[in-house]
Structures are given as structure tokens and as C-alpha cells.
Scaffold this active site. Sequence first.
Site, PDB file in Angstrom:
ATOM      1  N   PRO A  85      13.125   1.340  -4.513  1.00  0.00           N
ATOM      2  CA  PRO A  85      12.321   0.815  -3.510  1.00  0.00           C
ATOM      3  C   PRO A  85      11.015  -0.050  -3.881  1.00  0.00           C
ATOM      4  O   PRO A  85      10.431   0.056  -4.692  1.00  0.00           O
ATOM      5  CB  PRO A  85      11.971   1.808  -2.459  1.00  0.00           C
ATOM      6  N   CYS A  86      11.155  -1.367  -3.251  1.00  0.00           N
ATOM      7  CA  CYS A  86      10.416  -2.480  -3.687  1.00  0.00           C
ATOM      8  C   CYS A  86       9.138  -2.325  -2.833  1.00  0.00           C
ATOM      9  O   CYS A  86       8.163  -3.278  -3.039  1.00  0.00           O
ATOM     10  CB  CYS A  86      10.909  -3.654  -3.984  1.00  0.00           C
ATOM     11  N   ASN A  87       9.005  -1.837  -1.844  1.00  0.00           N
ATOM     12  CA  ASN A  87       8.162  -2.029  -0.827  1.00  0.00           C
ATOM     13  C   ASN A  87       6.587  -2.041  -1.215  1.00  0.00           C
ATOM     14  O   ASN A  87       5.778  -2.832  -0.760  1.00  0.00           O
ATOM     15  CB  ASN A  87       8.291  -0.904   0.526  1.00  0.00           C
ATOM     16  N   TYR A  89       5.630  -2.738  -4.259  1.00  0.00           N
ATOM     17  CA  TYR A  89       5.312  -3.589  -5.341  1.00  0.00           C
ATOM     18  C   TYR A  89       5.497  -4.905  -4.884  1.00  0.00           C
ATOM     19  O   TYR A  89       5.088  -5.702  -5.925  1.00  0.00           O
ATOM     20  CB  TYR A  89       6.386  -3.190  -6.538  1.00  0.00           C
TER      21      TYR A  89
END
Length: 371
Positions: A85-87, A89
Site C-alpha cells: 500500500p502506497c497511501n 508514501y
Amino acid sequence: MIFRKGELFCGPGGLSLGASMASVEALGEEYKVEHVWANDYDAGACATFRHNICPENPDSVIHQDVRELDIERLSAIDAFAFGFPCNDYSIVGETKGLDGNFGPLYSYGIKVLKSHQPKWFMAENVGGLQSANDGNAFVQILQEMESSGYTITPHLYKFEEYGVPQSRHRIIIVGIRKDLGWKFQVPKAPFKDSSTWKTSRQALEEPPISDDAMNHDFTQHQGKVVEMLKYIPPGENAWYDGIPEHLRLNVKGARLSNIYKRLNPDVPSYTVTGSGGGGTHMYHYGQPRALTNRERARLQTFPDWYEFLGGKESVRKQIGMAVPPLGVKIIVEAILKSFAGIEYAIEPAKWDDELHLMLTSGERLKIPTLI
């Protein structure tokens, strides 16, 4: 040689589709990737993955929070992928990095590496990963991958240079198990020259999208929105000076550049995203409306036969969070060529010079993981 692949945070299947499209042959032997199991917490994404990637084996897709997944009991694999998950970053948002709710989830990918020891892995995240926690998050993640027994090659891939009609920059880390004795080399981008990039017009019009295409439902806009869009030229947004005063947005504070931004038909689109409310749905260059989900899928290089399941907003999220299959295909083909002993054109990895320093410098951050 068939590489049996497992995947965490699989989303709707962009990475798996790209991997399944990759195939090379050497000395009469075919090298390819085969889906074995996948996991995601999003029900709609799991349904889409089952429907398109493994309809004959729906139970191989596990709809479950990764924190509750019994990783050690998963089937044996030769290859592993995880777009963690990139939320936390992303440069859009609070960029909490490892301090956020999603940041530490990469550690479950590390657990797979340690438990299953696949021959190679591929991890994907947003470009903002390199600066999260003052750069320490990126270093920690690389250190943990390396200490799990892998020679790693992180690189910032600009997908428009790999044939994707979209300006989408993502960090992809390829790891080769150390006992195999070699390091992955980044495949040279086929379209370095911007004049060769695929444009948004080409993506949406070549060939035209049929009226009865799947996921091609149009948004019913308010009249004021339609009128405003008529004043916004291709490539401009809601802050364009030529919009009459009575149609302007009454917004205080930050003016995000992608609000009611229309595509420029002569260049790749801006980044397709899966989050955001009204005004962030991407807007057509020739018509005063938001893109349909099928048009957004075209920009992500999903073929028209790929059907996304779920409600309209769920599908929008799935498409925006996916990895472009065409870009994945090129990278996985390079991995397969490496195993097959086939030479291919390469380019320097972005962090080649700094990688040794990053892996050996200082102590890791004292941030607990979720394992």
C-alpha cells in the site's frame, strides 16, 4: 521453466496480467509465470482478479486482511509480487511513511520472502517512497529485502518510457535470491524520446471504444460543471484564467493541479489515481465530461476484454491503484530473459551508485512492524 507466483496486495490484477503476458524461449524451453495464489483486503479487487486472472480457480484469491493471513501455510512459490500500500508514501496526503497505518504493511511481503524463499520477487510503490521519513523508510525496506537473502535492484520506472500512455512514475524493486549468484539489470526503456510516447488520444481512439464496452458508463454532471469544462482547454484545469467568474470554484487554500484537469490529447495523460472526490476523475480533452472507467483502464493499458467488477466508484479505485500491465510485461520479460541467459538492452538503475551505502549505513529505524 514455469515460475509459480504468489502475490500480496494484488488489487484487480494488473501486475498478474502483465506477468502472464510475458514469455521467452531459449533452447526450446519456454520461460513464463503462472498464478498460484493472491491476496487483497478489497472485495471488489478480489472479485475482478478472480474473474479475469483465474476464473477456473477462484479459491486461489484470498479476500482477507494481510495481518490475519497465515503466510507460512500458503502454497510453495518460485516468484513473488507485492505492490504494498502506497497511501502513506504518496506525495499527495500526509506522507506518514512508516508511522502511518499502511506504511508498515510492506513487512508482510518480507515475511513471505523469509518463509517461502522464492527465486525472485518484484515489489512496487510510488516514487514518494524514496523520501518518506526523510528517506529512512526506503533504506529500511531495502535493508530488510537484502537481509532476507536477495540481491536487489531498485529503480524509478517512468512508465511513459515503457509504452504506457500515462505519466506514471513508480519505484519497482526486483530481487534475485542470492544463492543464484547474479543481479537483475534494468531493461532499457524502449521510448526514451518523448516524441515516441503514446498519447492519451492514441490510447482512447486507436481503436475507438465501442458504445457497449464494459465499464464504459458516462457520468451525469451538473450543468455548471459541464459549462465550466467547456471553458477549460485541453491540458488546463479549474484554475484556468479564461473561466468566467460565475463558473469558478469557490475554493480556499491549496489549488490542486488535477482538479477538473482535462487531458492533453498530444501527450501521455497525467497519473490515473484511485482516490479523491469530485473534480479528480480525469476529464476528456474533446468532450466536457469525466472519463469513463473504460477510458481510464485504457490509460492503464488494460485490454477492453478485462472486466472490472463492483460499483462505479469501486472500479475507479481499482483501476487507479493498479500497476499498468504493459509496463509489468516488459520488466518481467527481462527477468525471464535473465533466467534464460538471453541478453537484452539495459540501463543503469537509479540508485546503482548509492545502493551499497544505503544497505550498509547506520541502524534501521526503530519503528515496530506489524508482524
